[in-house]
Design an enzyme around this catalytic site. Structure first.
Site, mmCIF file in Angstrom:
data_model
loop_
_atom_site.group_PDB
_atom_site.id
_atom_site.type_symbol
_atom_site.label_atom_id
_atom_site.label_comp_id
_atom_site.label_asym_id
_atom_site.label_seq_id
_atom_site.Cartn_x
_atom_site.Cartn_y
_atom_site.Cartn_z
ATOM 1 C CB SER A 238 34.414 17.848 18.819
ATOM 2 O OG SER A 238 33.357 17.623 19.732
ATOM 3 C CE LYS A 239 37.564 11.025 17.163
ATOM 4 N NZ LYS A 239 38.762 10.691 17.883
ATOM 5 N NE ARG A 240 31.866 18.045 22.958
ATOM 6 C CZ ARG A 240 31.012 19.015 22.722
ATOM 7 N NH1 ARG A 240 29.760 18.901 23.098
ATOM 8 N NH2 ARG A 240 31.406 20.115 22.105
#
Ligand code: GLU
Length: 468
Positions: A238-240
């Site tokens: 994910s963007k994390r």
């Protein structure tokens, strides 16, 4: 030409992320390897979340990756008539029925099931009642209640789902819009898809889809569910974890061939080979070698592979990808021999096209601007005579071969008593403005006599001006 037909059906609810791109690649490569067909379908029935901007972003990403399609793009939103025909067929054959249960009743059923520790399921109240269409009625699929449904998965093997776990799921909402599992099946049947490779987050949909195929008396496609792409911490990417969109990698100066190579290797292997050209991937890609364990997305590995692809690419191909980065930096470079030679001095020292564009700017500048520290350390009166001598020597040299340049530098060393480093660094700063650059002889060859002499003269002037 084989009869293999694969597809990529993104939902346009955001950009194309690297996991989706990998699914697209597997389907595209398999179709290309088998000389079959690859179809693009935009799954935009969720009108609230689908946007034109996402459709455009997906096209841009696919185009940049070089994933082309033989058929489509189809848009589900334009295929409602077809879905309607298939809904009617299921109603007519007794495989579907109108359900008039109120939302309150459905909510109560759900609560009860959850309280009893079970899965929320429709209890079949309206099944077999033969209700006619009413304003709030939905259409449900009459799912088999007993027995089991087996997904014969190319990657995971046979997976058995008990039919008692399923319920009579909705295929058409009260507003007339068909539901996801239903339209996917109708599309895959009508588009002649016989191989479905998708993320294993869709595995739970597959038994329902198989039931629909059976009810529609259509042969099943081969299914393969690919393990998800994870971040280094083994949670879903994910963007994390950093950039996840395909176009972010384009903007960060990655080559499409490098990203393709990396994504395919994240879940597929051919011995322990890591580097593949696009043609090699097409030649070697088979479904048998898709792995069972999730791929871990590692940006450092991708960066290293990008550097390898930059090294391996032809200057002509690199220049196409490099030019936008140069333009962005206000550099009016053009394709041709000069840019190709510039690239040859930089391709072994650039991890990204951004590195390369930054490294190329000095070749194009009208006047070199010296980095403060570099000028202070290297452009000093002590090197004036060496620079002057070098200018004289270069002026009388017609062919800038490496050998001839080496001889000239030797002569300057002998005459001034300075070591090579004491001459090369000032020359480097004079020509590039920096202390780090490609090899000095390479630079001199690319810049050519006129530019080199001009830049050396400017440096001499700079030193003299500072002295005064
Ligand atoms: N539209 C779905 C998605 O973007 C793909 C469904 C499928 O492959 O069957 O996840």
């Amino acid at each position: 030409m084989s009869n293999i037909v694969t597809r990529f059906p993104p939902s346009p609810t955001g950009y194309l992320h690297v996991g989706g791109a990998r699914t697209a690649l597997f389907n595209w490569l398999y179709a290309r390897h088998m000389k079959g067909r690859f179809i693009l379908r935009i799954e935009d029935t969720d009108t609230k979340r689908s946007t034109q901007a996402s459709v455009d972003a997906i096209f841009e990403a696919l185009e940049w990756l070089g994933i082309d399609w033989d058929d489509g793009p189809y848009f589900q939103s334009k295929r409602f008539d077809i879905y309607q025909t298939y809904i009617q067929a299921l109603l007519d054959s007794g495989h579907a029925y109108y359900c008039i249960c109120s939302q309150e009743k459905i909510d109560a059923m759900r609560k009860e099931a959850l309280a009893a520790g079970g899965k929320p399921k429709y209890d079949g109240t309206c099944r077999g009642k033969g209700f006619a269409k009413t304003a709030n009625a939905v259409i449900r699929f009459k799912a088999p209640i007993t027995g089991s449904t087996t997904v014969k998965d190319i990657i995971k093997g046979n997976i058995v789902f008990q039919n008692s776990e399923q319920d009579d799921f909705i295929i058409c909402r009260s507003d007339g819009t068909p539901t996801y599992n239903f339209v996917v099946v109708v599309d895959d049947i009508t588009m002649g898809i016989n191989t479905v490779i998708r993320g294993d987050d869709h595995l739970n949909n597959t038994p329902r889809q198989i039931m629909l195929y059976n009810a529609l008396k259509s042969p099943l496609p081969a299914f393969g569910h690919v393990p998800m792409v994870l971040g280094k911490d083994r949670t879903r990417l994910s963007k994390r974890h950093g950039a996840t969109s395909v176009t972010a990698y384009k903007d960060m100066g990655y080559l499409p061939d490098a990203l393709i190579n990396y994504l395919v290797r994240l879940g597929w292997s051919h011995g322990d080979q890591e580097f593949f050209s696009r043609d090699e991937l097409i030649e070697k890609f088979t479904l048998e070698n898709i792995g069972k364990s999730p791929g871990i997305f590692d940006q450092e590995k991708l960066l290293a592979l990008n550097a390898d692809h930059i090294k391996a690419a032809s200057p002509g191909n690199l220049s196409t990808h490099l030019l936008p980065f140069l333009k962005e930096r206000g550099c009016l470079a053009e394709k041709g021999n000069f840019l190709d030679s510039v690239i040859r001095t930089l391709n072994t020292r650039s991890k990204t096209l951004i590195d390369m564009a930054d490294g190329a700017l000095f070749y194009y500048t009208k006047s070199v601007s010296y980095e403060e520290k570099a000028a202070q350390k290297h452009l000093k009166p002590v090197c004036l005579s060496a620079l002057q001598l070098l200018i004289d020597q270069l002026e009388s040299l017609d062919i800038f071969s490496e050998k001839a340049l080496e001889n000239i530098f030797k002569r300057v060393m002998d005459n001034t008593g300075l070591k090579l480093g004491k001459i090369a660094q000032p020359v480097r700063v004079a020509l590039t403005g920096k202390t780090v650059s490609p090899g000095i002889f390479e630079i001199i060859e690319v810049l050519g006599k006129k530019q080199v002499i001009l830049r050396l003269q400017n440096a001499v002037q700079f030193i003299k001006d500072r002295k005064d």
